[in-house]
Scaffold this active site. Structure first.
Site, PDB file in Angstrom:
ATOM      1  N   TYR A   1       1.042  -1.533  -0.103  1.00  0.00           N
ATOM      2  CA  TYR A   1      -0.267   0.002  -0.068  1.00  0.00           C
ATOM      3  C   TYR A   1       0.866   1.114  -0.100  1.00  0.00           C
ATOM      4  CZ  TYR A   1      -3.614   3.211   1.695  1.00  0.00           C
ATOM      5  OH  TYR A   1      -4.694   4.225   1.676  1.00  0.00           O
TER       6      TYR A   1
ATOM      7  N   VAL B   1      -8.473   8.085   8.344  1.00  0.00           N
ATOM      8  CA  VAL B   1      -9.471   8.643   8.335  1.00  0.00           C
ATOM      9  C   VAL B   1     -10.540   7.314   8.753  1.00  0.00           C
ATOM     10  CG1 VAL B   1     -11.511   9.438   6.857  1.00  0.00           C
ATOM     11  CG2 VAL B   1      -9.223   9.948   6.271  1.00  0.00           C
TER      12      VAL B   1
HETATM   13  N1  LIG Z   1      -9.706   5.409   5.323  1.00  0.00           N
HETATM   14  C1  LIG Z   1      -8.619   5.741   5.428  1.00  0.00           C
HETATM   15  O1  LIG Z   1      -7.911   5.907   6.407  1.00  0.00           O
HETATM   16  C2  LIG Z   1      -7.610   6.409   4.221  1.00  0.00           C
HETATM   17  C3  LIG Z   1      -6.557   7.195   4.682  1.00  0.00           C
HETATM   18  C4  LIG Z   1      -5.540   7.796   3.563  1.00  0.00           C
HETATM   19  C5  LIG Z   1      -6.096   7.500   2.086  1.00  0.00           C
HETATM   20  N2  LIG Z   1      -7.227   6.569   1.807  1.00  0.00           N
HETATM   21  C6  LIG Z   1      -7.492   6.181   0.541  1.00  0.00           C
HETATM   22  O2  LIG Z   1      -8.700   6.890   0.310  1.00  0.00           O
HETATM   23  C7  LIG Z   1      -9.585   6.297  -0.595  1.00  0.00           C
HETATM   24  C8  LIG Z   1     -10.666   5.655  -0.378  1.00  0.00           C
HETATM   25  O3  LIG Z   1     -10.722   5.085   0.779  1.00  0.00           O
HETATM   26  P1  LIG Z   1     -11.930   4.416   1.744  1.00  0.00           P
HETATM   27  O4  LIG Z   1     -11.293   4.530   3.215  1.00  0.00           O
HETATM   28  O5  LIG Z   1     -12.941   5.251   1.450  1.00  0.00           O
HETATM   29  O6  LIG Z   1     -12.123   3.008   1.323  1.00  0.00           O
HETATM   30  P2  LIG Z   1     -13.372   2.135   1.288  1.00  0.00           P
HETATM   31  O7  LIG Z   1     -14.424   2.477   2.230  1.00  0.00           O
HETATM   32  O8  LIG Z   1     -12.933   0.699   1.080  1.00  0.00           O
HETATM   33  O9  LIG Z   1     -13.784   2.499  -0.082  1.00  0.00           O
HETATM   34  C9  LIG Z   1     -13.179   2.129  -1.397  1.00  0.00           C
HETATM   35  C10 LIG Z   1     -13.698   2.397  -2.517  1.00  0.00           C
HETATM   36  O10 LIG Z   1     -12.841   2.172  -3.773  1.00  0.00           O
HETATM   37  C11 LIG Z   1     -13.809   1.426  -4.392  1.00  0.00           C
HETATM   38  N3  LIG Z   1     -12.858   0.234  -5.134  1.00  0.00           N
HETATM   39  C12 LIG Z   1     -12.187  -0.618  -4.664  1.00  0.00           C
HETATM   40  N4  LIG Z   1     -11.466  -1.278  -5.595  1.00  0.00           N
HETATM   41  C13 LIG Z   1     -12.051  -0.820  -6.877  1.00  0.00           C
HETATM   42  C14 LIG Z   1     -11.826  -1.376  -8.095  1.00  0.00           C
HETATM   43  N5  LIG Z   1     -11.036  -2.204  -8.514  1.00  0.00           N
HETATM   44  N6  LIG Z   1     -12.516  -0.630  -9.038  1.00  0.00           N
HETATM   45  C15 LIG Z   1     -13.448   0.419  -8.751  1.00  0.00           C
HETATM   46  N7  LIG Z   1     -13.849   0.663  -7.616  1.00  0.00           N
HETATM   47  C16 LIG Z   1     -13.009  -0.071  -6.572  1.00  0.00           C
HETATM   48  C17 LIG Z   1     -14.919   0.584  -3.652  1.00  0.00           C
HETATM   49  O11 LIG Z   1     -16.124   0.155  -4.178  1.00  0.00           O
HETATM   50  P3  LIG Z   1     -16.318  -1.201  -4.930  1.00  0.00           P
HETATM   51  O12 LIG Z   1     -15.801  -2.205  -3.914  1.00  0.00           O
HETATM   52  O13 LIG Z   1     -17.959  -1.151  -5.048  1.00  0.00           O
HETATM   53  O14 LIG Z   1     -15.636  -1.204  -6.115  1.00  0.00           O
HETATM   54  C18 LIG Z   1     -15.100   1.952  -2.774  1.00  0.00           C
HETATM   55  O15 LIG Z   1     -15.930   2.630  -3.076  1.00  0.00           O
HETATM   56  C19 LIG Z   1      -8.473   4.950  -1.170  1.00  0.00           C
HETATM   57  O16 LIG Z   1      -7.879   5.499  -2.311  1.00  0.00           O
HETATM   58  C20 LIG Z   1      -7.609   4.776   0.260  1.00  0.00           C
HETATM   59  O17 LIG Z   1      -6.432   4.291  -0.311  1.00  0.00           O
HETATM   60  C21 LIG Z   1      -7.910   6.179   3.007  1.00  0.00           C
END
Ligand SMILES: NC(=O)c1ccc[n+]([C@@H]2O[C@H](COP(=O)([O-])OP(=O)(O)OC[C@H]3O[C@@H](n4cnc5c(N)ncnc54)[C@H](OP(=O)(O)O)[C@@H]3O)[C@@H](O)[C@H]2O)c1
Length: 252
Positions: free
Chosen positions: A152, A185
């Protein structure tokens, strides 16, 4: 400024869904993309109930052709994508003693190749029109090698470098590139990156408010929370035994 058609990938849950709902009251057309059609439809319905406009596309960001087709359909239905928010992504725990190159490849595919596939799909029409905005949701994990989340961290470091490189080239064509680097987050989901502790975790609402502000001012980089940004910068100048100990304690 957010523009006419804003495409958000990964809009079926977490940050992408919350961002879509935050933008629902703005005068823009949202195009929402993810793999899970039910969850995506649910986000779109919530946007509409909040008075917004949303269309959905079910696609996998790792599939270059599917992304090209989805963007072509969005542009035919709603108009050119003027703001592309590459949010789809995530990680999964992979400790050194269970290192698996296939899992590594999957994490790179969604976070880094998925970002590249999105750029390839939206960039030609942005260049033709001489305007646009590409927003990459990276992570502070890009700034260090998080234990049990090497893939990651590597993928998000790649996202940061790709965004930085594109930003310099595309500035001449009036296409902005913004890199967002959140710390932890609270998406109310379980940690998929393998970190047990999540220091300075930020509420989802606050994180999406910061993302919205960064997009509006076409920021180069927006990293938060400040305390974690400063801590990471300070750690990087410490001798490695001290660095290792602190990171172990921080990430658990
Ligand atoms: N949460 C944190 O602490 C955090 C911190 C820093 C950065 N981020 C980044 O923020 C972004 C969102 O994360 P989140 O925490 O909101 O995670 P999440 O709740 O797991 O959401 C991830 C989203 O990405 C979609 N996704 C995953 N694989 C995909 C694929 N192959 N094709 C299309 N869509 C896909 C999922 O939808 P489907 O499963 O329906 O496809 C879901 O809508 C990510 O890039 C993550 O790395 C998160």
């Amino acid at each position: 400024m957010l523009q006419a058609v804003t495409l958000i990938t990964g809009a079926s849950s977490g940050i992408g869904r919350a961002l879509a709902l935050r933008l629902a009251s703005r005068d823009i057309r949202l195009a929402l993309l993810a793999r899970r059609s039910d969850a995506l439809a649910d986000t779109a319905e919530a946007v509409r109930q909040a008075g917004g406009f949303a269309i959905t596309k079910v696609a996998d960001v790792t599939d270059r052709q599917a992304m090209a087709t989805a963007v072509a359909e969005i542009e035919a239905e709603a108009g050119p994508v003027e703001c592309f928010i590459a949010n789809a992504g995530g990680g999964q725990r992979m400790a050194a003693d269970e290192f698996d190159a296939d899992v590594f490849g999957d994490i790179i595919a969604v976070n880094l190749q998925g970002f590249a596939n999105g750029i390839a799909a939206v960039l030609p029409s942005m260049r033709e029109r001489g305007k646009g905005h590409i927003v990459a949701i990276g992570s502070l994990a890009a700034r260090l090698g998080l234990p049990r989340a090497g893939a990651y961290s590597a993928a998000k470091a790649g996202v940061a470098r790709l965004a930085g490189s594109m930003r310099i080239e595309l500035a001449r064509e009036h296409i902005a590139v913004t890199l967002i680097e959140p710390g932890f987050v609270d998406t109310r989901g379980r940690s998929k990156t393998g970190t047990r502790r999540k220091p300075f975790r930020m509420p989802l609402d606050e994180a999406t408010a910061r993302i919205e502000r960064a997009i509006d001012r076409r920021a180069t980089v927006a990293a938060f929370p400040a305390i974690l940004v400063i801590l990471i910068a300070a750690l990087r100048i410490l001798p490695s035994p001290v660095y290792n100990r602190v990171i172990r304690r921080m990430a658990g």
